[in-house]
Write a protein that holds these residues in place. Structure first.
Motif, PDB file in Angstrom:
ATOM      1  N   ARG A   1      -3.434  -2.181   6.465  1.00  0.00           N
ATOM      2  CA  ARG A   1      -2.154  -1.952   5.793  1.00  0.00           C
ATOM      3  C   ARG A   1      -1.095  -1.521   6.801  1.00  0.00           C
ATOM      4  NH1 ARG A   1      -0.502  -0.830   0.542  1.00  0.00           N
ATOM      5  NH2 ARG A   1       1.491   0.277   0.451  1.00  0.00           N
TER       6      ARG A   1
ATOM      7  N   VAL B   1       0.040  -4.498   8.770  1.00  0.00           N
ATOM      8  CA  VAL B   1       0.914  -5.387   7.996  1.00  0.00           C
ATOM      9  C   VAL B   1       2.321  -4.792   7.893  1.00  0.00           C
ATOM     10  CG1 VAL B   1       1.340  -6.424   5.717  1.00  0.00           C
ATOM     11  CG2 VAL B   1      -0.958  -6.470   6.707  1.00  0.00           C
ATOM     12  N   VAL B   2       2.419  -3.505   7.622  1.00  0.00           N
ATOM     13  CA  VAL B   2       3.739  -2.854   7.510  1.00  0.00           C
ATOM     14  C   VAL B   2       4.474  -2.929   8.844  1.00  0.00           C
ATOM     15  CG1 VAL B   2       4.925  -0.650   7.128  1.00  0.00           C
ATOM     16  CG2 VAL B   2       3.103  -1.375   5.573  1.00  0.00           C
TER      17      VAL B   2
ATOM     18  N   ALA C   1       5.497  -6.543   9.468  1.00  0.00           N
ATOM     19  CA  ALA C   1       6.599  -6.893   8.558  1.00  0.00           C
ATOM     20  C   ALA C   1       7.904  -6.251   9.021  1.00  0.00           C
ATOM     21  CB  ALA C   1       6.271  -6.459   7.135  1.00  0.00           C
TER      22      ALA C   1
ATOM     23  N   VAL D   1       4.647 -14.708   3.102  1.00  0.00           N
ATOM     24  CA  VAL D   1       3.475 -13.841   3.169  1.00  0.00           C
ATOM     25  C   VAL D   1       2.432 -14.457   4.095  1.00  0.00           C
ATOM     26  CG1 VAL D   1       1.541 -12.900   1.835  1.00  0.00           C
ATOM     27  CG2 VAL D   1       3.874 -12.762   0.923  1.00  0.00           C
TER      28      VAL D   1
ATOM     29  N   PHE E   1      -3.486  -9.798   1.546  1.00  0.00           N
ATOM     30  CA  PHE E   1      -2.187  -9.187   1.267  1.00  0.00           C
ATOM     31  C   PHE E   1      -2.179  -8.484  -0.080  1.00  0.00           C
ATOM     32  CE2 PHE E   1       2.015  -9.221  -0.652  1.00  0.00           C
ATOM     33  CZ  PHE E   1       2.767  -8.603   0.332  1.00  0.00           C
TER      34      PHE E   1
ATOM     35  N   GLN F   1      -3.610  -5.106  -0.623  1.00  0.00           N
ATOM     36  CA  GLN F   1      -2.870  -4.005  -0.029  1.00  0.00           C
ATOM     37  C   GLN F   1      -1.545  -3.705  -0.738  1.00  0.00           C
ATOM     38  OE1 GLN F   1      -3.805  -2.037   2.457  1.00  0.00           O
ATOM     39  NE2 GLN F   1      -5.718  -3.074   2.888  1.00  0.00           N
ATOM     40  N   PHE F   2      -0.897  -4.741  -1.267  1.00  0.00           N
ATOM     41  CA  PHE F   2       0.459  -4.595  -1.812  1.00  0.00           C
ATOM     42  C   PHE F   2       0.544  -5.268  -3.182  1.00  0.00           C
ATOM     43  CE2 PHE F   2       0.636  -4.698   2.777  1.00  0.00           C
ATOM     44  CZ  PHE F   2       1.310  -3.517   3.051  1.00  0.00           C
TER      45      PHE F   2
ATOM     46  N   LYS G   1       5.425  -8.793  -2.617  1.00  0.00           N
ATOM     47  CA  LYS G   1       6.158  -8.841  -1.356  1.00  0.00           C
ATOM     48  C   LYS G   1       7.306  -7.836  -1.394  1.00  0.00           C
ATOM     49  CE  LYS G   1       8.598 -11.738   1.904  1.00  0.00           C
ATOM     50  NZ  LYS G   1       9.263 -13.004   2.127  1.00  0.00           N
TER      51      LYS G   1
ATOM     52  N   LEU H   1       6.216  -4.571  -0.216  1.00  0.00           N
ATOM     53  CA  LEU H   1       6.116  -4.542   1.241  1.00  0.00           C
ATOM     54  C   LEU H   1       7.504  -4.417   1.874  1.00  0.00           C
ATOM     55  CD1 LEU H   1       4.666  -4.703   3.940  1.00  0.00           C
ATOM     56  CD2 LEU H   1       4.719  -7.206   3.717  1.00  0.00           C
TER      57      LEU H   1
ATOM     58  N   GLU I   1       8.473  -0.802   1.784  1.00  0.00           N
ATOM     59  CA  GLU I   1       7.739   0.019   2.746  1.00  0.00           C
ATOM     60  C   GLU I   1       8.127  -0.316   4.187  1.00  0.00           C
ATOM     61  OE1 GLU I   1       3.132   1.297   3.606  1.00  0.00           O
ATOM     62  OE2 GLU I   1       3.662   0.503   1.634  1.00  0.00           O
ATOM     63  N   ALA I   2       8.285  -1.595   4.483  1.00  0.00           N
ATOM     64  CA  ALA I   2       8.642  -2.015   5.847  1.00  0.00           C
ATOM     65  C   ALA I   2      10.056  -1.574   6.209  1.00  0.00           C
ATOM     66  CB  ALA I   2       8.506  -3.528   5.981  1.00  0.00           C
TER      67      ALA I   2
END
Length: 186
Positions: free
Chosen positions: A13, A16-17, A20, A33, A47, A50-51, A54, A57, A60-61
């Motif tokens: 995770r 990915v963050v 992203a 994605v 994906f 975890q989320f 999109k 995400l 968070e990103a």
């Protein structure tokens, strides 16, 4: 294939963050994605483990992208022993540098995400974090004689225009002109 441990899931995770955050600043939130997960070295199917979406995400990103900017300001204040004017000048020079222009993925989230924030009709968490980040940065740039928002707009406009004209002599000229204008107001 077995299940991943909780520690590995948390690491995935985080990866990915982080990926992203960099890709969104460099290429925009329209990155698919599949492309995002490939860049993170993970499978597309992972994906949704975890989320929720999109959009989640993106939220968070966006928050993750502002953390380095906050650290940069804090590091400057510490490096210049509380001399805010000196810390501001150093940050402005770094912000309006060819290195920053050429590294959008690791650069300012205000510049990197502006167009996406303007186009996203959701006005959710990412917008809130973005607006708060803009306000905080502008407040930090304020001096006795200069409005921080005007200074930020000068810096941001110069960075965006410099990136848009990269490869031409105008690109460096834009950065120099903005640094000169901001130094004249000190």
């Amino acid at each position: 294939m077995g299940r991943v441990s909780q520690a590995q899931a948390e690491e995935n995770r985080r990866r990915v963050v982080e990926t992203a955050s960099r890709l969104f600043r460099e290429r925009g939130t329209h990155v698919s994605v599949a492309d995002l997960m490939k860049a993170a070295g993970l499978t597309h199917g992972g994906f949704y483990k975890q989320f929720a979406s999109k959009e989640a995400l993106v939220d968070e990103a966006t928050a993750h992208a502002f953390a380095p900017l906050t650290r940069l300001r804090a590091d400057g204040a510490e490096r210049y022993d509380g001399e805010r004017d000196e810390a501001q000048r150093a940050l402005i020079d770094t912000y309006l540098s060819a290195e920053h222009r050429d590294s959008a993925a690791d650069g300012c989230p205000i510049a990197g995400l502006a167009a996406d924030m303007a186009r996203d009709p959701r006005e959710g968490e990412a917008h809130r974090v973005y607006a708060e980040g803009v306000g905080d940065f502008a407040a930090w740039l304020e001096t006795e004689d200069q409005d921080g928002m005007a200074r930020l707009c000068t810096m941001l406009g110069a960075l965006v225009l410099s990136r848009a004209t990269k490869g031409s002599p105008l690109s460096d000229e834009i950065l120099t002109a903005a640094r000169t204008a901001l130094a004249a107001t000190d």
